[in-house]
Design a protein around this motif. Structure first.
Motif, mmCIF file in Angstrom:
data_model
loop_
_atom_site.group_PDB
_atom_site.id
_atom_site.type_symbol
_atom_site.label_atom_id
_atom_site.label_comp_id
_atom_site.label_asym_id
_atom_site.label_seq_id
_atom_site.Cartn_x
_atom_site.Cartn_y
_atom_site.Cartn_z
ATOM 1 N N ASN A 137 16.526 3.004 0.836
ATOM 2 C CA ASN A 137 15.089 3.256 0.757
ATOM 3 C C ASN A 137 14.767 3.829 -0.610
ATOM 4 O OD1 ASN A 137 15.925 5.620 3.264
ATOM 5 N ND2 ASN A 137 15.867 6.146 1.117
ATOM 6 N N LEU B 254 10.206 6.570 -1.105
ATOM 7 C CA LEU B 254 9.742 7.351 0.045
ATOM 8 C C LEU B 254 8.316 7.792 -0.246
ATOM 9 C CD1 LEU B 254 12.877 9.620 0.739
ATOM 10 C CD2 LEU B 254 12.243 7.490 1.898
ATOM 11 N N VAL B 255 7.452 7.661 0.746
ATOM 12 C CA VAL B 255 6.048 8.020 0.593
ATOM 13 C C VAL B 255 5.726 9.144 1.575
ATOM 14 C CG1 VAL B 255 3.667 7.205 0.605
ATOM 15 C CG2 VAL B 255 5.525 5.625 -0.026
ATOM 16 N N TYR B 256 5.291 10.291 1.042
ATOM 17 C CA TYR B 256 4.972 11.482 1.826
ATOM 18 C C TYR B 256 3.465 11.734 1.832
ATOM 19 C CZ TYR B 256 9.861 13.214 1.336
ATOM 20 O OH TYR B 256 11.224 13.396 1.365
ATOM 21 N N ASP B 257 3.000 12.471 2.853
ATOM 22 C CA ASP B 257 1.703 13.126 2.703
ATOM 23 C C ASP B 257 1.951 14.539 2.191
ATOM 24 O OD1 ASP B 257 2.357 14.793 4.872
ATOM 25 O OD2 ASP B 257 0.942 13.845 6.252
ATOM 26 N N ARG C 230 -1.357 10.307 -1.528
ATOM 27 C CA ARG C 230 0.010 10.087 -1.060
ATOM 28 C C ARG C 230 0.994 10.372 -2.185
ATOM 29 N NH1 ARG C 230 0.913 4.401 1.271
ATOM 30 N NH2 ARG C 230 0.450 3.908 -0.914
ATOM 31 N N ASN D 274 2.532 -1.366 -2.866
ATOM 32 C CA ASN D 274 3.411 -1.527 -1.709
ATOM 33 C C ASN D 274 4.753 -2.151 -2.065
ATOM 34 O OD1 ASN D 274 1.463 -0.537 0.258
ATOM 35 N ND2 ASN D 274 0.353 -2.459 -0.111
ATOM 36 N N ILE E 299 4.426 9.552 -3.805
ATOM 37 C CA ILE E 299 5.359 8.432 -3.831
ATOM 38 C C ILE E 299 6.556 8.826 -4.686
ATOM 39 C CG2 ILE E 299 5.630 5.991 -4.382
ATOM 40 C CD1 ILE E 299 2.532 5.798 -4.246
ATOM 41 N N LEU F 217 5.356 8.887 5.347
ATOM 42 C CA LEU F 217 4.369 7.867 5.683
ATOM 43 C C LEU F 217 4.929 6.456 5.592
ATOM 44 C CD1 LEU F 217 1.288 9.279 3.722
ATOM 45 C CD2 LEU F 217 1.815 9.575 6.156
ATOM 46 N N ASP F 218 5.869 6.235 4.674
ATOM 47 C CA ASP F 218 6.369 4.884 4.462
ATOM 48 C C ASP F 218 7.654 4.957 3.659
ATOM 49 O OD1 ASP F 218 6.475 2.148 4.526
ATOM 50 O OD2 ASP F 218 4.833 1.805 3.107
ATOM 51 N N SER F 219 8.409 3.890 3.691
ATOM 52 C CA SER F 219 9.601 3.748 2.849
ATOM 53 C C SER F 219 9.812 2.268 2.571
ATOM 54 C CB SER F 219 10.838 4.352 3.512
ATOM 55 O OG SER F 219 11.198 3.621 4.673
ATOM 56 N N TRP F 220 10.287 1.953 1.368
ATOM 57 C CA TRP F 220 10.572 0.568 1.024
ATOM 58 C C TRP F 220 11.463 0.520 -0.218
ATOM 59 C CZ3 TRP F 220 8.737 -0.505 -3.877
ATOM 60 C CH2 TRP F 220 7.591 0.175 -4.314
#
Length: 353
Positions: free
Chosen positions: A82, A85-88, A72, A134, A74, A94-97
């Motif tokens: 955000n 940001l998490v990409y493939d 992944r 995370n 990041i 894939l995710d954000s936080w």
């Protein structure tokens, strides 16, 4: 390296290179075939790779990116809607936080015996934060005056971290007081070294830092001195060893992948030998510290063993690369570029050809 000699060499090579017709190109020129780079390190540009819906997942500056053990990607940005940001690898989100890093800048991944952690540098809030993968906060390194390393009035604007083989944490105060601060794995202060200046063991924008494990028996620190167009090598206890001079290139974090060192170049010296807006590219060095390719930049040239001035090749980048702040290299040796001050654009992918 004698820096006074290096500066004379720099001025001499700059005067020659800036007049070279090969680098006088139109800012609006488009790449001839979408392929950039030199020698065996050539890449196809995919400017649309990381694009997202900016109304849902905005960015300001895409500062840095790392790849975790799951592949992944990041990325940290200074957008508090955000921060992460998490990409493939296909560019899918894939995710954000993250909402608490107004200056989200440096992002380091540390794999501690299979458990992964992140270190986030935020110069705006004067702190380094260790989180789990995370985003759960584990501890924070605050202003060094709290451990007696700085006076309260000294600036602490951390830009980057790296983690040594024993878990020691090294913090580069690249926008602050130019010291490298060493802490234990628990955040206990050990020492500082470097500081501002033009000496071999000093820094002018100590922007990035990493541990170079390519010599497994003797790992060392590689530290950016961006205004000096240099990486400087130190022992793990802060003793200066050598300088890699990269004339013309305002380099950011050194990234080691395999036998090569990769770095984003935030600016180059296109005009009157000064750093020039929208003049970034990527530079790649081999294990002998020799530049072998400059994707988006002019072809590396050595004369009598001395590297000549390197600048952006505007015809090659076609306006896609502006200020290359960081790179991440995947297992297929594709490069993902994070850009600062680039019209709030998402990361660019360079696919190896």
């Amino acid at each position: 390296m004698n820096l006074s000699t290096s500066r004379r060499d720099f001025v001499k090579t700059a005067a020659t290179t800036l007049l070279a017709p090969s680098i006088i190109t139109s800012v609006n020129a488009q790449p001839a075939d979408g392929i950039i780079g030199h020698g065996s390190h050539r890449y196809k540009v995919n400017a649309d790779w990381g694009k997202l819906d900016s109304s849902k997942f905005p960015v300001k500056n895409c500062h840095e990116m790392v790849m975790d053990s799951k592949g992944r990607l990041i990325m940290v940005t200074d957008e508090t809607k955000n921060n992460i940001l998490v990409y493939d690898r296909s560019g899918k989100l894939l995710d954000s936080w993250g909402h608490e890093y107004p200056g989200g800048h440096g992002l380091t991944l540390w794999n501690a015996n299979g458990e992964e952690f992140l270190f986030i540098c935020d110069p705006n809030s004067n702190r380094v934060t260790k989180t789990d993968i995370n985003g759960k906060v584990i501890f924070t390194i605050e202003h060094p005056s709290k451990v007696g390393a700085y006076k309260p009035e000294e600036k602490f604007l951390p830009t980057e971290t790296t983690v040594g083989p024993n878990g020691d944490i090294y913090v580069a105060d690249g926008y602050g007081s130019q010291w490298i601060l060493q802490y234990s794995s628990k955040g206990e202060f050990i020492r500082k070294f470097g500081g501002p200046g033009d000496g071999d063991d000093q820094f002018a924008t100590a922007h990035g830092i990493t541990v170079d494990y390519r010599n497994k028996a003797n790992p060392t620190l590689l530290i950016t001195s961006r205004v000096h167009n240099s990486f400087k090598r130190f022992t793990l206890d802060g003793k200066y060893l050598s300088t890699i001079f990269l004339p013309g290139a305002f380099v950011c974090r050194p990234v080691i992948h395999g036998d090569h060192l990769f770095a984003g170049v935030c600016w180059s010296r296109l005009r009157y030998m000064n750093q020039t807006n929208n003049s970034g590219f990527v530079t790649i060095l081999d294990k002998n510290d020799k530049v072998v390719s400059n994707p988006g930049g002019t072809k590396p040239e050595y004369r009598d063993g001395k590297l000549q001035m390197m600048v952006q090749d505007a015809a090659a980048v076609g306006g896609t690369l502006m200020h290359c702040h960081d790179v991440c290299v995947d297992n297929d040796e594709n490069i993902y570029i994070c850009q600062w001050n680039a019209k709030q654009t998402y990361p660019v992918k360079l696919s190896r050809v």
